[in-house]
Design an enzyme around this catalytic site. Structure first.
Site, PDB file in Angstrom:
ATOM      1  N   GLY A   1       0.831  -1.208   0.000  1.00 39.26           N
ATOM      2  CA  GLY A   1       0.000   0.000   0.000  1.00 39.26           C
ATOM      3  C   GLY A   1       0.864   1.255   0.000  1.00 39.26           C
ATOM      4  O   GLY A   1       1.938   1.263   0.580  1.00 39.26           O
TER       5      GLY A   1
ATOM      6  N   THR B   1       4.025   2.650   5.789  1.00 38.74           N
ATOM      7  CA  THR B   1       2.623   2.219   5.947  1.00 38.74           C
ATOM      8  C   THR B   1       1.982   3.114   6.999  1.00 38.74           C
ATOM      9  O   THR B   1       2.611   3.417   8.012  1.00 38.74           O
ATOM     10  CB  THR B   1       2.534   0.721   6.346  1.00 38.74           C
ATOM     11  OG1 THR B   1       1.194   0.435   6.742  1.00 38.74           O
ATOM     12  CG2 THR B   1       3.443   0.365   7.511  1.00 38.74           C
TER      13      THR B   1
ATOM     14  N   ASP C   1       5.252  -5.143   6.032  1.00 40.86           N
ATOM     15  CA  ASP C   1       5.894  -6.404   6.420  1.00 40.86           C
ATOM     16  C   ASP C   1       5.870  -7.451   5.310  1.00 40.86           C
ATOM     17  O   ASP C   1       6.788  -8.263   5.205  1.00 40.86           O
ATOM     18  CB  ASP C   1       5.323  -6.936   7.744  1.00 40.86           C
ATOM     19  CG  ASP C   1       3.826  -7.103   7.703  1.00 40.86           C
ATOM     20  OD1 ASP C   1       3.200  -6.709   6.696  1.00 40.86           O
ATOM     21  OD2 ASP C   1       3.266  -7.621   8.679  1.00 40.86           O
TER      22      ASP C   1
ATOM     23  N   ARG D   1       1.059  -5.061  -5.844  1.00 41.62           N
ATOM     24  CA  ARG D   1       1.187  -6.315  -5.111  1.00 41.62           C
ATOM     25  C   ARG D   1       1.476  -7.363  -6.186  1.00 41.62           C
ATOM     26  O   ARG D   1       0.764  -7.434  -7.178  1.00 41.62           O
ATOM     27  CB  ARG D   1      -0.090  -6.620  -4.344  1.00 41.62           C
ATOM     28  CG  ARG D   1      -0.412  -5.485  -3.355  1.00 41.62           C
ATOM     29  CD  ARG D   1      -1.449  -5.877  -2.331  1.00 41.62           C
ATOM     30  NE  ARG D   1      -2.009  -4.688  -1.688  1.00 41.62           N
ATOM     31  CZ  ARG D   1      -1.566  -4.194  -0.528  1.00 41.62           C
ATOM     32  NH1 ARG D   1      -0.574  -4.749   0.109  1.00 41.62           N
ATOM     33  NH2 ARG D   1      -2.135  -3.121  -0.010  1.00 41.62           N
TER      34      ARG D   1
ATOM     35  N   ASP E   1       2.186  -0.376  12.073  1.00 47.76           N
ATOM     36  CA  ASP E   1       2.054  -1.717  12.654  1.00 47.76           C
ATOM     37  C   ASP E   1       3.309  -2.560  12.479  1.00 47.76           C
ATOM     38  O   ASP E   1       3.235  -3.779  12.350  1.00 47.76           O
ATOM     39  CB  ASP E   1       0.840  -2.436  12.025  1.00 47.76           C
ATOM     40  CG  ASP E   1       0.947  -2.519  10.511  1.00 47.76           C
ATOM     41  OD1 ASP E   1       1.865  -1.913   9.934  1.00 47.76           O
ATOM     42  OD2 ASP E   1       0.105  -3.201   9.898  1.00 47.76           O
TER      43      ASP E   1
ATOM     44  N   ARG F   1      -6.382  -2.573  11.155  1.00 44.78           N
ATOM     45  CA  ARG F   1      -6.956  -3.916  11.262  1.00 44.78           C
ATOM     46  C   ARG F   1      -6.382  -4.674  12.448  1.00 44.78           C
ATOM     47  O   ARG F   1      -7.088  -5.380  13.134  1.00 44.78           O
ATOM     48  CB  ARG F   1      -6.667  -4.694   9.966  1.00 44.78           C
ATOM     49  CG  ARG F   1      -7.921  -4.931   9.194  1.00 44.78           C
ATOM     50  CD  ARG F   1      -7.704  -5.708   7.923  1.00 44.78           C
ATOM     51  NE  ARG F   1      -8.302  -4.957   6.849  1.00 44.78           N
ATOM     52  CZ  ARG F   1      -7.643  -4.468   5.819  1.00 44.78           C
ATOM     53  NH1 ARG F   1      -6.360  -4.680   5.694  1.00 44.78           N
ATOM     54  NH2 ARG F   1      -8.267  -3.773   4.908  1.00 44.78           N
TER      55      ARG F   1
ATOM     56  N   ASP G   1      -0.364   2.534   9.052  1.00 43.11           N
ATOM     57  CA  ASP G   1      -0.888   1.888  10.269  1.00 43.11           C
ATOM     58  C   ASP G   1       0.083   1.866  11.446  1.00 43.11           C
ATOM     59  O   ASP G   1      -0.321   1.595  12.569  1.00 43.11           O
ATOM     60  CB  ASP G   1      -1.270   0.432   9.963  1.00 43.11           C
ATOM     61  CG  ASP G   1      -2.498   0.348   9.081  1.00 43.11           C
ATOM     62  OD1 ASP G   1      -3.258   1.328   9.043  1.00 43.11           O
ATOM     63  OD2 ASP G   1      -2.694  -0.692   8.434  1.00 43.11           O
TER      64      ASP G   1
END
Ligand code: ATP
Length: 328
Positions: free
Chosen positions: A15, A130, A107, A76, A134, A176, A132
């Protein structure tokens, strides 16, 4: 410094996130600074397999530090998940004389780079991009700070409507697996409740909290819901549940979606991207490989890919308490 590396490739994968362009610029310019040729690899691993490379110099990245998205495009790639796909990618890199690459992504992108490094002993370095946040091994990923600012600005606008009509708003934000965005924007925009994947607030406590908020004289309420909140209900199911149990509230839902990823990167993300690009290239030319660049205590740091991929990025529990106190 060892100068065995002569040509470095740079790609963006997975993303997109604000700050990716600033990171590309930094990789390209750090290469130029060290007299290393730099190649942009278009469309992530897909472009690597197709040999979609372009030589870049310090001037080819002018005017992009302030732009969202990624000038190299992202993708992707199913083929890169296969041995055959990675063999093609290796052949293309070898043909172009590229000795090492920097991948800017999440990741999944690092997992791909790690496997590629093991198969071909090919020097690779990762920059976490990213929104997020995360990823283990850095307090901030690229794009996270920009996303926080974008989301807070939007919630402020929604608040205007909420308070004019005495409404309760459920606002769904990205996240998420981790609640970093929800927790921070919730505090930053003064939300009454914040639902995140890490903590199960429970429906009863949610209702109780909203009742308390109404009784304390609040005319509007905002509840921030992370996509993967632990109550396990969608934001629309939450709306129905609250309306069934609290007729005094008119409930509205707003799902922020992809707008959270767009826009010009914040100053913080531009500086972070510039620092990460320098660290990634200089680590490669000193012989390091299969690491992710991160920031810890305002210092650039390296985390082995396997740890970055396996480790969990944890929320700061102190923020939960601050949020509780602030919503009194
Ligand atoms: P985001 O955080 O936006 O999801 P990401 O980097 O995690 O970013 P993914 O789609 O998971 O995004 O991964 C990006 C690309 O990395 C994949 O399309 C694929 O080409 C490659 N990749 C991911 N996992 C693997 C794997 N196990 N083996 C080989 N390549 C992989």
């Amino acid at each position: 410094m060892l100068h065995t590396i002569k040509k470095i490739g740079v790609l963006t994968s997975g993303g997109d996130a604000p700050g990716m362009n600033a990171a590309i610029r930094s990789v390209v310019r750090t290469c130029a600074f060290h007299d290393i040729k730099c190649y942009g690899i278009y469309r992530g691993y897909e472009g690597m397999i197709d040999g979609d490379f372009v030589e870049m110099d310090a001037r080819s990245v002018k005017g992009i530090i302030n732009k969202g998205g990624t000038m190299l495009k992202s993708a992707r790639s199913k083929d890169f998940r296969t041995k055959e796909g990675r063999a093609k990618a290796y052949e293309q890199l070898r043909k172009a004389g590229i000795d090492a690459f920097v991948v800017i992504g999440g990741d999944g992108s690092f997992t791909g780079a790690m496997i590629f490094n093991k198969e071909y002993n090919f020097p690779v370095m990762g920059i976490p991009g990213t929104i997020d946040n995360d990823i283990f091994g850095t307090t901030h990923t690229l794009g996270y700070d920009t996303a926080l600012n974008t989301v807070v600005e939007v919630i402020d606008k929604i608040r205007d409507t909420a308070s004019s009509h005495n409404r309760l708003f459920f606002i769904e934000v990205m996240g998420r697996d981790v609640g970093h965005i929800a927790l921070n924007v919730g505090i930053g925009a003064g939300a009454e409740e914040i639902l995140i994947p890490e903590e199960d607030l429970g429906l009863d406590r949610l209702l109780e909290s909203l009742r308390r908020s109404k009784q304390s004289g609040k005319s509007s309420s905002i509840v921030i819901v992370a996509e993967g909140d632990k109550i396990g209900k969608s934001v629309f199911e939450l709306k129905d549940y609250v309306e069934e149990n609290m007729s005094e509230y008119e409930v509205r839902v707003s799902v922020l979606g992809h707008m959270q990823r767009g826009g010009a990167p914040s100053c913080f993300d531009r500086v972070l991207a510039s620092r990460m690009g320098v660290k990634a290239v200089e680590s490669l030319i000193t012989g390091k490989s299969s690491y992710m660049v991160g920031m810890k205590n305002d210092v650039m740091d390296l985390t082995p890919f396997d740890q970055a991929v396996k480790g969990k990025s944890k929320i700061n529990k102190e923020l939960l308490r601050v949020s509780d106190i602030m919503s009194i």
